[in-house]
Design a protein around this motif. Structure first.
Motif, PDB file in Angstrom:
ATOM      1  N   UNK A 195     -56.823  32.366  54.002  1.00 21.72           N
ATOM      2  CA  UNK A 195     -56.823  31.399  51.717  1.00 21.72           C
ATOM      3  C   UNK A 195     -55.973  32.267  50.803  1.00 21.72           C
ATOM      4  N   UNK A 196     -54.925  31.328  50.599  1.00 21.75           N
ATOM      5  CA  UNK A 196     -54.298  31.610  49.795  1.00 21.75           C
ATOM      6  C   UNK A 196     -54.196  31.002  48.088  1.00 21.75           C
ATOM      7  N   UNK A 197     -53.993  31.783  47.325  1.00 24.76           N
ATOM      8  CA  UNK A 197     -53.642  31.369  45.575  1.00 24.76           C
ATOM      9  C   UNK A 197     -52.487  31.538  45.253  1.00 24.76           C
ATOM     10  N   UNK A 198     -52.316  30.596  44.143  1.00 24.97           N
ATOM     11  CA  UNK A 198     -50.298  30.159  44.138  1.00 24.97           C
ATOM     12  C   UNK A 198     -51.640  30.207  42.593  1.00 24.97           C
ATOM     13  N   UNK A 199     -50.498  31.141  42.176  1.00 28.81           N
ATOM     14  CA  UNK A 199     -50.539  31.025  40.666  1.00 28.81           C
ATOM     15  C   UNK A 199     -48.686  30.676  40.127  1.00 28.81           C
ATOM     16  N   UNK A 200     -49.167  29.476  39.098  1.00 30.01           N
ATOM     17  CA  UNK A 200     -47.938  29.188  38.140  1.00 30.01           C
ATOM     18  C   UNK A 200     -47.419  29.288  37.038  1.00 30.01           C
ATOM     19  N   UNK A 201     -46.680  29.633  36.428  1.00 33.39           N
ATOM     20  CA  UNK A 201     -46.352  29.473  34.968  1.00 33.39           C
ATOM     21  C   UNK A 201     -45.608  28.024  34.377  1.00 33.39           C
ATOM     22  N   UNK A 202     -46.540  27.412  33.893  1.00 31.84           N
ATOM     23  CA  UNK A 202     -46.063  26.234  33.350  1.00 31.84           C
ATOM     24  C   UNK A 202     -45.325  26.387  32.420  1.00 31.84           C
ATOM     25  N   UNK A 203     -43.927  25.429  32.004  1.00 32.33           N
ATOM     26  CA  UNK A 203     -43.171  25.767  30.696  1.00 32.33           C
ATOM     27  C   UNK A 203     -43.555  24.775  30.649  1.00 32.33           C
ATOM     28  N   UNK A 204     -44.396  24.812  29.630  1.00 30.62           N
ATOM     29  CA  UNK A 204     -44.602  23.417  28.221  1.00 30.62           C
ATOM     30  C   UNK A 204     -44.279  23.645  27.524  1.00 30.62           C
ATOM     31  N   UNK A 205     -42.965  24.434  27.253  1.00 32.18           N
ATOM     32  CA  UNK A 205     -42.971  24.560  26.055  1.00 32.18           C
ATOM     33  C   UNK A 205     -41.575  23.568  25.032  1.00 32.18           C
ATOM     34  N   UNK A 241     -47.331  28.176  29.175  1.00 34.25           N
ATOM     35  CA  UNK A 241     -46.721  29.133  27.939  1.00 34.25           C
ATOM     36  C   UNK A 241     -47.438  28.341  26.842  1.00 34.25           C
ATOM     37  N   UNK A 242     -48.178  28.023  26.687  1.00 32.71           N
ATOM     38  CA  UNK A 242     -48.416  26.897  25.495  1.00 32.71           C
ATOM     39  C   UNK A 242     -50.003  26.830  25.859  1.00 32.71           C
ATOM     40  N   UNK A 243     -50.702  27.288  24.499  1.00 29.33           N
ATOM     41  CA  UNK A 243     -52.547  26.132  25.538  1.00 29.33           C
ATOM     42  C   UNK A 243     -51.711  24.441  25.409  1.00 29.33           C
ATOM     43  N   UNK A 250     -52.428  17.676  28.560  1.00 22.12           N
ATOM     44  CA  UNK A 250     -51.672  17.032  27.322  1.00 22.12           C
ATOM     45  C   UNK A 250     -51.960  18.920  26.669  1.00 22.12           C
ATOM     46  N   UNK A 251     -50.066  18.772  25.833  1.00 23.24           N
ATOM     47  CA  UNK A 251     -49.949  19.994  25.126  1.00 23.24           C
ATOM     48  C   UNK A 251     -49.894  19.623  24.018  1.00 23.24           C
ATOM     49  N   UNK A 252     -51.079  20.136  22.783  1.00 25.07           N
ATOM     50  CA  UNK A 252     -51.482  19.712  21.401  1.00 25.07           C
ATOM     51  C   UNK A 252     -49.908  20.069  20.598  1.00 25.07           C
ATOM     52  N   UNK A 253     -49.457  21.382  21.397  1.00 21.32           N
ATOM     53  CA  UNK A 253     -48.054  22.063  20.161  1.00 21.32           C
ATOM     54  C   UNK A 253     -47.739  22.821  21.215  1.00 21.32           C
ATOM     55  N   UNK A 254     -46.924  22.201  21.871  1.00 18.37           N
ATOM     56  CA  UNK A 254     -45.450  23.162  22.278  1.00 18.37           C
ATOM     57  C   UNK A 254     -44.618  23.926  21.421  1.00 18.37           C
ATOM     58  N   UNK A 255     -44.479  25.011  21.903  1.00 17.16           N
ATOM     59  CA  UNK A 255     -43.495  25.660  21.517  1.00 17.16           C
ATOM     60  C   UNK A 255     -42.581  26.632  22.154  1.00 17.16           C
ATOM     61  N   UNK A 256     -43.063  27.835  21.444  1.00 21.30           N
ATOM     62  CA  UNK A 256     -41.522  28.670  22.411  1.00 21.30           C
ATOM     63  C   UNK A 256     -42.064  28.701  23.248  1.00 21.30           C
ATOM     64  N   UNK A 257     -41.225  29.457  24.716  1.00 18.21           N
ATOM     65  CA  UNK A 257     -41.105  30.241  25.707  1.00 18.21           C
ATOM     66  C   UNK A 257     -41.594  32.137  25.628  1.00 18.21           C
TER      67      UNK A 257
END
Length: 148
Positions: A34-44, A86-88, A117-124
């Motif tokens: 079993x593998x768990x992969x966590x991706x931090x997604x830059x949607x700034x 990174x942003x909701x 869908x990123x409603x409000x892309x913001x900072x990083x």
């Protein structure tokens, strides 16, 4: 008579030899990890703005989501992909954020990534890395990966 018996035995031996590969064989029990992969997604906001020379203004965004889709489509049964934006983000009207990541439970869920869908892309912000790391430390999996 001897030639007939010998021919019959040879024919039978050939038939057995031809059918031998079709017999079921005992295989060692396969263990799947079993593998768990966590991706931090830059949607700034920088993911939506490209410099000159790019025909598509969403070039970076498209490349990032495509990479996540590839990961998701390559999951095995029992593997889980967690997307920490990174942003909701919203998928089909449901919001996901650091404390509630988008969960992809196998290749059948890979199409969810296409609907991000990123409603409000913001900072990083750096907080998503902390949340992803904490989650990987809490869950049980044979192999754990953090991708930023």
């Amino acid at each position: 008579m001897k030639k007939r018996v010998l021919s019959l035995l040879l024919a039978l031996a050939l038939l057995v030899t031809a059918l031998l590969p079709m017999l079921p064989t005992a295989e060692a029990a396969k263990t799947t990890k079993k593998r768990a992969i966590a991706i931090v997604f830059d949607n700034s906001s920088s993911m939506y703005i490209c410099g000159s020379g790019y025909p598509d203004p969403n070039y970076r965004w498209n490349r990032a989501t495509y990479a996540m889709e590839v990961f998701a489509s390559m999951l095995n049964e029992g593997d889980t992909l967690y997307v920490f934006p990174m942003n909701p983000i919203t998928v089909d009207g449901k919001e996901y954020a650091n404390d509630d990541p988008l969960v992809i439970s196998g290749p059948k869920d890979a199409d969810k990534i296409h609907r991000i869908y990123t409603p409000e892309p913001g900072n990083t912000p750096m907080e998503p890395m902390k949340y992803a790391n904490e989650m990987l430390n809490r869950i049980t999996a044979d192999e754990k990966y953090l991708i930023v």
